[in-house]
Design a protein around this motif. Structure first.
Motif, PDB file in Angstrom:
ATOM      1  N   ALA A 138      18.997  -7.376  13.247  1.00 43.07           N
ATOM      2  CA  ALA A 138      19.440  -8.533  14.037  1.00 43.07           C
ATOM      3  C   ALA A 138      19.708  -8.106  15.468  1.00 43.07           C
ATOM      4  CB  ALA A 138      20.690  -9.137  13.407  1.00 43.07           C
ATOM      5  N   GLU A 161      12.147  -2.673  23.265  1.00 46.53           N
ATOM      6  CA  GLU A 161      12.682  -1.341  22.944  1.00 46.53           C
ATOM      7  C   GLU A 161      12.568  -1.097  21.444  1.00 46.53           C
ATOM      8  OE1 GLU A 161      16.726  -1.608  24.265  1.00 46.53           O
ATOM      9  OE2 GLU A 161      16.113  -2.186  26.283  1.00 46.53           O
ATOM     10  N   ARG A 212      31.973  -4.378  19.050  1.00 47.78           N
ATOM     11  CA  ARG A 212      31.371  -5.660  18.649  1.00 47.78           C
ATOM     12  C   ARG A 212      31.201  -5.721  17.128  1.00 47.78           C
ATOM     13  NH1 ARG A 212      26.242  -7.644  22.114  1.00 47.78           N
ATOM     14  NH2 ARG A 212      26.904  -9.777  21.737  1.00 47.78           N
ATOM     15  N   ASN A 260      26.349  -1.267  14.806  1.00 43.57           N
ATOM     16  CA  ASN A 260      25.982  -1.726  16.144  1.00 43.57           C
ATOM     17  C   ASN A 260      26.227  -0.595  17.126  1.00 43.57           C
ATOM     18  OD1 ASN A 260      25.077  -3.987  17.746  1.00 43.57           O
ATOM     19  ND2 ASN A 260      27.102  -3.947  18.710  1.00 43.57           N
ATOM     20  N   ARG A 261      25.369  -0.493  18.151  1.00 44.41           N
ATOM     21  CA  ARG A 261      25.587   0.558  19.159  1.00 44.41           C
ATOM     22  C   ARG A 261      26.995   0.466  19.715  1.00 44.41           C
ATOM     23  NH1 ARG A 261      20.914  -0.364  23.458  1.00 44.41           N
ATOM     24  NH2 ARG A 261      22.263  -2.177  23.583  1.00 44.41           N
ATOM     25  N   ASN A 262      27.393  -0.728  20.089  1.00 41.73           N
ATOM     26  CA  ASN A 262      28.738  -0.959  20.606  1.00 41.73           C
ATOM     27  C   ASN A 262      29.656  -1.231  19.402  1.00 41.73           C
ATOM     28  OD1 ASN A 262      31.056  -2.332  21.403  1.00 41.73           O
ATOM     29  ND2 ASN A 262      30.057  -3.266  23.179  1.00 41.73           N
ATOM     30  N   GLY A 293      24.931 -12.477  18.697  1.00 43.89           N
ATOM     31  CA  GLY A 293      24.857 -13.852  18.203  1.00 43.89           C
ATOM     32  C   GLY A 293      23.968 -13.998  16.978  1.00 43.89           C
ATOM     33  N   ALA A 294      22.853 -13.294  16.951  1.00 42.88           N
ATOM     34  CA  ALA A 294      21.926 -13.427  15.822  1.00 42.88           C
ATOM     35  C   ALA A 294      22.568 -12.910  14.535  1.00 42.88           C
ATOM     36  CB  ALA A 294      20.632 -12.669  16.123  1.00 42.88           C
ATOM     37  N   ALA A 295      23.240 -11.760  14.624  1.00 42.64           N
ATOM     38  CA  ALA A 295      23.908 -11.180  13.458  1.00 42.64           C
ATOM     39  C   ALA A 295      25.028 -12.108  12.981  1.00 42.64           C
ATOM     40  CB  ALA A 295      24.476  -9.807  13.805  1.00 42.64           C
ATOM     41  N   GLY A 314      23.041  -4.655  14.336  1.00 43.42           N
ATOM     42  CA  GLY A 314      23.341  -5.586  15.417  1.00 43.42           C
ATOM     43  C   GLY A 314      24.602  -6.374  15.096  1.00 43.42           C
ATOM     44  N   TRP A 348      26.928   3.509  14.842  1.00 49.45           N
ATOM     45  CA  TRP A 348      25.471   3.644  14.995  1.00 49.45           C
ATOM     46  C   TRP A 348      25.064   5.114  14.900  1.00 49.45           C
ATOM     47  CZ3 TRP A 348      22.074  -0.360  15.312  1.00 49.45           C
ATOM     48  CH2 TRP A 348      20.789  -0.086  15.755  1.00 49.45           C
ATOM     49  N   VAL A 353      14.334   0.562  17.958  1.00 48.13           N
ATOM     50  CA  VAL A 353      15.654   0.991  17.493  1.00 48.13           C
ATOM     51  C   VAL A 353      15.539   2.470  17.116  1.00 48.13           C
ATOM     52  CG1 VAL A 353      16.687  -1.178  16.718  1.00 48.13           C
ATOM     53  CG2 VAL A 353      15.135   0.049  15.210  1.00 48.13           C
TER      54      VAL A 353
HETATM   55  P1  ATR Z   1      21.448 -11.999  20.080  1.00 45.82           P
HETATM   56  O1  ATR Z   1      21.938 -13.396  20.226  1.00 45.82           O
HETATM   57  O2  ATR Z   1      19.969 -11.835  19.999  1.00 45.82           O
HETATM   58  O3  ATR Z   1      22.134 -11.287  18.956  1.00 45.82           O
HETATM   59  P2  ATR Z   1      23.138 -10.571  21.880  1.00 45.82           P
HETATM   60  O4  ATR Z   1      24.334 -11.376  21.462  1.00 45.82           O
HETATM   61  O5  ATR Z   1      22.947 -10.199  23.315  1.00 45.82           O
HETATM   62  O6  ATR Z   1      21.797 -11.287  21.468  1.00 45.82           O
HETATM   63  O7  ATR Z   1      23.149  -9.245  21.002  1.00 45.82           O
HETATM   64  C1  ATR Z   1      22.124  -8.297  21.077  1.00 45.82           C
HETATM   65  C2  ATR Z   1      22.309  -7.308  19.936  1.00 45.82           C
HETATM   66  O8  ATR Z   1      21.218  -6.373  19.928  1.00 45.82           O
HETATM   67  C3  ATR Z   1      23.560  -6.465  20.060  1.00 45.82           C
HETATM   68  O9  ATR Z   1      24.010  -6.148  18.764  1.00 45.82           O
HETATM   69  C4  ATR Z   1      23.035  -5.213  20.795  1.00 45.82           C
HETATM   70  O10 ATR Z   1      23.810  -4.067  20.617  1.00 45.82           O
HETATM   71  P3  ATR Z   1      25.044  -3.767  21.622  1.00 45.82           P
HETATM   72  O11 ATR Z   1      26.115  -4.757  21.287  1.00 45.82           O
HETATM   73  O12 ATR Z   1      25.427  -2.364  21.295  1.00 45.82           O
HETATM   74  O13 ATR Z   1      24.483  -3.919  23.012  1.00 45.82           O
HETATM   75  C5  ATR Z   1      21.717  -5.051  20.095  1.00 45.82           C
HETATM   76  N1  ATR Z   1      20.721  -4.246  20.842  1.00 45.82           N
HETATM   77  C6  ATR Z   1      20.019  -4.616  21.938  1.00 45.82           C
HETATM   78  N2  ATR Z   1      19.154  -3.643  22.307  1.00 45.82           N
HETATM   79  C7  ATR Z   1      19.322  -2.614  21.422  1.00 45.82           C
HETATM   80  C8  ATR Z   1      18.701  -1.332  21.236  1.00 45.82           C
HETATM   81  N3  ATR Z   1      17.749  -0.885  22.057  1.00 45.82           N
HETATM   82  N4  ATR Z   1      19.117  -0.564  20.209  1.00 45.82           N
HETATM   83  C9  ATR Z   1      20.073  -1.000  19.369  1.00 45.82           C
HETATM   84  N5  ATR Z   1      20.696  -2.196  19.474  1.00 45.82           N
HETATM   85  C10 ATR Z   1      20.315  -3.003  20.479  1.00 45.82           C
END
Ligand code: ATR
Length: 280
Positions: free
Chosen positions: A194, A202, A160, A155-157, A134-136, A131, A179, A204
């Motif tokens: 994170a 969902e 980021r 991270n998937r994206n 924000g949490a990471a 991840g 990823w 991972v």
């Molecule tokens: P937070 O403050 O909880 O970190 P956020 O800033 O919206 O919330 O970030 C969500 C994180 O969870 C991101 O790293 C997101 O990955 P992407 O940036 O690729 O979207 C990740 N995330 C959410 N759902 C996911 C999933 N099903 N599999 C893998 N990563 C996921």
């Protein structure tokens, strides 16, 4: 006649399942500090106005949770050094002349939980951080400060992940992995989830091969949101599997110390919440 209790609140959206009010009330009882602590549902569009209204009505220190931590950072007149590095704020300290000083107690809370509750030495560990939201962002700097040898962000994206690595600015210790390439990337003895995947119900989608034999797997969330990742970790053979309840209690204690000048003992609050979660 006793003074009226100090008013605190946590802002978030959604907020109805927050454990923060129970934790802070428990700390108040334990330390003999009379306080009121509410949970306030605040969508991003109205958060600033709600925070101003809270202050006008006599509100003091506040916590901020999803999805408001970046917005909270932007509302602050001052921020702590640690919050400045992360760019996200979860604790607001009222400044005497008005305005807020922002802190991030998530990182220190995670380190306290890992080191003190779980007896983990973070030095010389190679860590995989799943991840880059924000949490990471909130915990990555604290993990590096605690001495991990390397931090790999996946991270998937990918953009980021790159952005977080750039923000940290330690190319010698911080690496990014795509990823989809994790399948062939080796294994880690310390993995932190994170992502918000579990919060959204969902799973991972990751290969077991990334989990080393004696690995520690930690999910920053707790309760139902952590179930899928922790089950995946056990199935992959991790030796230690923890959810983020301890981190939640520790970050609350750090916030309490900022507001009241005293850090409460966290074990009683943690054990009570653990018993409740296990019984739920
Ligand atoms: P937070 O403050 O909880 O970190 P956020 O800033 O919206 O919330 O970030 C969500 C994180 O969870 C991101 O790293 C997101 O990955 P992407 O940036 O690729 O979207 C990740 N995330 C959410 N759902 C996911 C999933 N099903 N599999 C893998 N990563 C996921």
């Amino acid at each position: 006649m006793s003074a009226s209790p100090q008013r605190h609140a946590v802002f978030g959206h959604p907020i109805n399942h927050s454990l923060s009010p129970a934790i802070h009330r428990r700390f108040g009882q334990q330390t003999g500090i009379e306080l009121r602590y509410d949970a306030i549902d605040a969508p991003p569009e109205t958060f600033a106005a709600q925070l101003d209204a809270f202050r006008r009505d006599g509100g003091g220190g506040a916590n901020v949770t999803l999805p408001l931590k970046t917005l909270a950072f932007e509302r602050c007149a001052q921020v702590s050094d640690y919050a400045a590095r992360t760019g996200v704020v979860n604790t607001l300290e009222p400044l005497p002349g008005g305005g807020w000083r922002g802190h991030n107690t998530d990182g220190p809370g995670l380190i306290a939980d890992l080191a003190e509750r779980h007896g983990q030495d973070l030095r010389e560990r190679d860590l995989l951080l799943l991840g880059a939201g924000g949490a990471a962002q909130g915990v990555a700097f604290a993990l590096l400060d605690a001495g991990v040898r390397s931090l790999t962000i996946a991270n998937r994206n990918a953009e980021r992940a790159d952005a977080l690595a750039d923000r940290i600015g330690e190319p010698g210790r911080v690496h990014v992995r795509y990823w989809n390439d994790l399948r062939n990337a080796g294994s880690w003895d310390f993995i932190i989830n994170a992502t918000s995947a579990g919060v959204q119900g969902e799973a991972v989608d990751l290969p077991f091969a990334i989990v080393a034999t004696r690995a520690l797997c930690y999910d920053l969330s707790y309760g139902r949101a952590a179930t899928a990742f922790l089950a995946w970790s056990r199935a992959a053979g991790a030796a230690h599997v923890f959810d983020g309840l301890g981190m939640l209690v520790e970050q609350a204690a750090e916030a309490f110390a900022i507001w009241h000048g005293r850090r409460p003992d966290t074990d009683a609050a943690h054990d009570e919440l653990r018993a409740k979660l296990d019984g739920a």
